[in-house]
Design an enzyme around this catalytic site. Structure first.
Site, PDB file in Angstrom:
ATOM      1  N   TYR A 103       0.828  -1.211   0.000  1.00 58.02           N
ATOM      2  CA  TYR A 103       0.000   0.000   0.000  1.00 58.02           C
ATOM      3  C   TYR A 103       0.861   1.258   0.000  1.00 58.02           C
ATOM      4  O   TYR A 103       0.732   2.140  -0.853  1.00 58.02           O
ATOM      5  CB  TYR A 103      -0.914  -0.022   1.228  1.00 58.02           C
ATOM      6  CG  TYR A 103      -1.760   1.213   1.369  1.00 58.02           C
ATOM      7  CD1 TYR A 103      -2.878   1.389   0.563  1.00 58.02           C
ATOM      8  CD2 TYR A 103      -1.453   2.201   2.294  1.00 58.02           C
ATOM      9  CE1 TYR A 103      -3.660   2.520   0.680  1.00 58.02           C
ATOM     10  CE2 TYR A 103      -2.234   3.330   2.420  1.00 58.02           C
ATOM     11  CZ  TYR A 103      -3.331   3.489   1.618  1.00 58.02           C
ATOM     12  OH  TYR A 103      -4.101   4.618   1.729  1.00 58.02           O
ATOM     13  N   GLN A 104       1.758   1.342   0.947  1.00 59.54           N
ATOM     14  CA  GLN A 104       2.568   2.558   1.111  1.00 59.54           C
ATOM     15  C   GLN A 104       3.413   2.841  -0.139  1.00 59.54           C
ATOM     16  O   GLN A 104       3.499   3.985  -0.592  1.00 59.54           O
ATOM     17  CB  GLN A 104       3.526   2.410   2.306  1.00 59.54           C
ATOM     18  CG  GLN A 104       2.933   1.747   3.528  1.00 59.54           C
ATOM     19  CD  GLN A 104       2.449   2.721   4.584  1.00 59.54           C
ATOM     20  OE1 GLN A 104       2.043   3.836   4.271  1.00 59.54           O
ATOM     21  NE2 GLN A 104       2.487   2.294   5.829  1.00 59.54           N
ATOM     22  N   GLU A 148      -1.117  15.993  10.042  1.00 62.01           N
ATOM     23  CA  GLU A 148      -1.658  14.901  10.887  1.00 62.01           C
ATOM     24  C   GLU A 148      -1.957  15.504  12.260  1.00 62.01           C
ATOM     25  O   GLU A 148      -1.075  16.080  12.889  1.00 62.01           O
ATOM     26  CB  GLU A 148      -0.620  13.770  10.976  1.00 62.01           C
ATOM     27  CG  GLU A 148      -0.862  12.733  12.055  1.00 62.01           C
ATOM     28  CD  GLU A 148      -2.158  11.945  11.851  1.00 62.01           C
ATOM     29  OE1 GLU A 148      -2.256  11.210  10.875  1.00 62.01           O
ATOM     30  OE2 GLU A 148      -3.075  12.104  12.702  1.00 62.01           O
ATOM     31  N   ASP A 179      -5.734  20.657  11.835  1.00 64.91           N
ATOM     32  CA  ASP A 179      -6.851  20.087  11.072  1.00 64.91           C
ATOM     33  C   ASP A 179      -6.619  20.291   9.577  1.00 64.91           C
ATOM     34  O   ASP A 179      -6.224  21.371   9.125  1.00 64.91           O
ATOM     35  CB  ASP A 179      -8.152  20.765  11.510  1.00 64.91           C
ATOM     36  CG  ASP A 179      -9.347  20.237  10.743  1.00 64.91           C
ATOM     37  OD1 ASP A 179      -9.883  19.196  11.148  1.00 64.91           O
ATOM     38  OD2 ASP A 179      -9.715  20.841   9.712  1.00 64.91           O
ATOM     39  N   GLY A 180      -6.876  19.259   8.809  1.00 59.11           N
ATOM     40  CA  GLY A 180      -6.582  19.283   7.381  1.00 59.11           C
ATOM     41  C   GLY A 180      -7.263  20.420   6.642  1.00 59.11           C
ATOM     42  O   GLY A 180      -6.658  21.066   5.774  1.00 59.11           O
ATOM     43  N   ASP A 198      -4.118  10.122   2.356  1.00 60.89           N
ATOM     44  CA  ASP A 198      -4.285   8.833   3.010  1.00 60.89           C
ATOM     45  C   ASP A 198      -5.340   8.959   4.108  1.00 60.89           C
ATOM     46  O   ASP A 198      -5.301   8.245   5.085  1.00 60.89           O
ATOM     47  CB  ASP A 198      -2.935   8.408   3.616  1.00 60.89           C
ATOM     48  CG  ASP A 198      -2.975   6.982   4.121  1.00 60.89           C
ATOM     49  OD1 ASP A 198      -3.805   6.202   3.626  1.00 60.89           O
ATOM     50  OD2 ASP A 198      -2.195   6.652   5.024  1.00 60.89           O
ATOM     51  N   ASP A 201     -11.672  13.155   2.529  1.00 58.90           N
ATOM     52  CA  ASP A 201     -12.268  13.632   1.300  1.00 58.90           C
ATOM     53  C   ASP A 201     -11.440  14.726   0.618  1.00 58.90           C
ATOM     54  O   ASP A 201     -11.142  15.761   1.200  1.00 58.90           O
ATOM     55  CB  ASP A 201     -13.642  14.199   1.656  1.00 58.90           C
ATOM     56  CG  ASP A 201     -14.524  14.251   0.443  1.00 58.90           C
ATOM     57  OD1 ASP A 201     -13.987  14.401  -0.662  1.00 58.90           O
ATOM     58  OD2 ASP A 201     -15.740  14.118   0.604  1.00 58.90           O
ATOM     59  N   TYR A 250      -6.098  -5.983   4.125  1.00 59.37           N
ATOM     60  CA  TYR A 250      -6.900  -4.767   4.167  1.00 59.37           C
ATOM     61  C   TYR A 250      -8.372  -5.098   4.203  1.00 59.37           C
ATOM     62  O   TYR A 250      -8.818  -6.022   3.534  1.00 59.37           O
ATOM     63  CB  TYR A 250      -6.575  -3.841   3.004  1.00 59.37           C
ATOM     64  CG  TYR A 250      -6.807  -2.429   3.422  1.00 59.37           C
ATOM     65  CD1 TYR A 250      -6.032  -1.884   4.441  1.00 59.37           C
ATOM     66  CD2 TYR A 250      -7.826  -1.675   2.889  1.00 59.37           C
ATOM     67  CE1 TYR A 250      -6.258  -0.617   4.886  1.00 59.37           C
ATOM     68  CE2 TYR A 250      -8.057  -0.398   3.324  1.00 59.37           C
ATOM     69  CZ  TYR A 250      -7.285   0.136   4.323  1.00 59.37           C
ATOM     70  OH  TYR A 250      -7.530   1.389   4.768  1.00 59.37           O
TER      71      TYR A 250
END
Lengths: 323, 323
Positions: A103-104, A148, A179-180, A198, A201, A250
């Site tokens: 995945y990474q 993050e 906060d994103g 990762d 939305d 997963y």
């Protein structure tokens, strides 16, 4: 993998058609009693999901390394005999030591190997550090920003998954504990060469040249890849494509071993995601102690090849619905 | 998939290095009590395997359609909410309606699309009829021999999985109800253009131009693909290659969603398995009522691309061991 919320397999109904991880789908049940609807086995960790009933996957908990709660979420780290250490967030399996590489590495190198000379990279989520570790392999990169919010999560990864969290040791990495959405609003459009999402939305993510975000598995019945690509081309004004990788552990009841990636580019020179013009090889260690385990240029191109049922053509429209 | 014995993930130590399905690995537990070592949930079917401890996958049994015992084996057919009907042989999941396509199509078209004008095809095992259905799409084929000893198994598939067993309706199909080894000894070398082995050890299978046999998942720790290919080239004197497909429900605790295929050719013109010279498209229905669901030429070539850890090179020797 996603460190903020758990990808649920639910396709959102917003204007983009992007997958939106809205549900914390699975529940941990290490020996404790849960709802009668889901099977449980004392001493085993289970994932099960209300939108994918009738299926459950169990991992035997050999040893609980850590259980705790940050300001934002519950965390659990346990050891298994087969997959090494496993990280669980709010009851949802995030990664295992055995298969995190597929995945990474794919999520990082699919976008970064598709553009020449990437310099500035932004990562949303990915607090585990594994994607940072992979970005680190790219010597052209000068700035790696990660957004993050949960610092306790980072600390837990640093303590229990040092080979993954090693990504934070790259001096190019700058952690933004914020906060994103707030971070996004503070950054001018076009700041980054690549943005890797990762976590949440990506509707407003027009800040970068290329964007990589987790998509649903092609096995997921409601996913219409063609429609997704058409919509994302409209929004981002560039190219878009869908790739996938195989991650055994997963959330199987949703993605059943397959994770999709949506790759988009904004206006500008055409980006051909299928043919990596900026290849990276096993000699690129970056901050990592190991060469690439999963990714190579051949796998890069192959990851865009889809089963017939996942392509929407006149010939298989009815077939696609039958899968 | 394999209808005679259950592929166990155990690599044999015989001279070929082929995988030999010697163990019936999993046990059904539809509500009945089994060994304490394995978790059970009443009303759910479980697969678990002694060589892959600490992991279990459960499917809820919505309805048992059939339970019976032939001269050779126990059979169980049940319905699930997610995967449609499921066939279980001696406690081991054989196939589900939802994802059988990715195995049957790949196992058939990988060899048959790699050679020009295949005329005679032999199938070992595959009593379900799905591979017959797929061979049927090839109009060049004149003779399809299948060697399957358990006629009750065939009848159960015909009754409960008509879209799979439909393969038997192709008039080119000839069923040989005979032990595979005896059949093999009765046929001259080089009789067939292609042999597909969905059942047992192919050590003596030099009867055909090309051979396709199920191999282990590349995630399986003990599998050394490079060594396997070197050995099979020595035995068959032609080319050999390894491909894989994604089958969500296939014994996860062993193959974890990935099934490998070993493709070999005997002496004669070089067979380049990676590039299908005999392409087949969705317009090829054969006896089937549906177009191809999974296979296409792009997926054919992509299926040979392997993660770095599965390739044995100097650079990743140590990495491969870590996976």
């Amino acid at each position: 993998m996603g460190s903020i919320v758990h990808p649920s397999g639910v396709t959102s109904n917003d204007e983009t058609g992007f997958s939106t991880p809205k549900i914390t789908a699975a529940e941990g049940n290490v020996g404790e009693s849960r709802s009668d609807e889901h099977p449980q086995i004392p001493g085993w960790f289970a994932e099960h999901c209300p939108i994918w009933p009738g299926e459950a996957h169990f991992l035997k908990v050999e040893n609980i390394c850590f259980q705790g709660k940050s300001e934002f979420q519950d965390m659990l780290v346990f050891e298994t005999s087969t997959y090494g250490k496993v990280f669980v967030l709010d009851g949802a399996l995030q990664l295992t030591e055995k298969d995190e590489c597929s995945y990474q590495e794919m999520m990082t190198h699919l976008p970064l190997c598709s553009i020449p000379n990437p310099k500035k990279v932004l990562l949303f989520g990915g607090g585990d550090g594994g994607i940072l570790r992979e970005i680190s392999r790219h010597s052209s990169v000068e700035q790696i920003d990660i957004c993050e919010i949960d610092t306790m999560l980072i600390d837990v990864y640093k303590k229990y998954f040092p080979d993954i969290a090693i990504g934070y040791k790259d001096p190019r990495v700058k952690l933004h504990v914020i906060d994103g959405t707030i971070f996004l609003n503070s950054v001018p459009k076009g700041t980054y060469d690549a943005i890797i999402v990762d976590a949440f939305d990506p509707v407003t993510l027009c800040l970068g040249r290329v964007l990589c975000i987790q998509g649903e598995s092609f096995w997921f019945k409601s996913l219409d890849i063609e429609e997704l690509l058409i919509k994302s081309r409209k929004i981002f004004k560039g190219s878009s494509d869908y790739a996938w990788t195989n991650v055994p552990t997963y959330p199987r009841q949703v993605n059943i071993g397959v994770i999709g990636f949506l790759l988009c580019s904004t206006e500008g020179p055409y980006v051909d995601f299928r043919n990596p013009i900026n290849p990276i090889g096993p000699e690129n260690y970056g901050i990592s102690k190991h060469p690439l385990k999963y990714y190579n240029s051949e796998v890069h191109s192959a990851s865009f090849c889809l089963p017939s049922f996942a392509k929407r053509t006149e010939a298989n429209k009815s077939t696609a619905k039958k899968i």
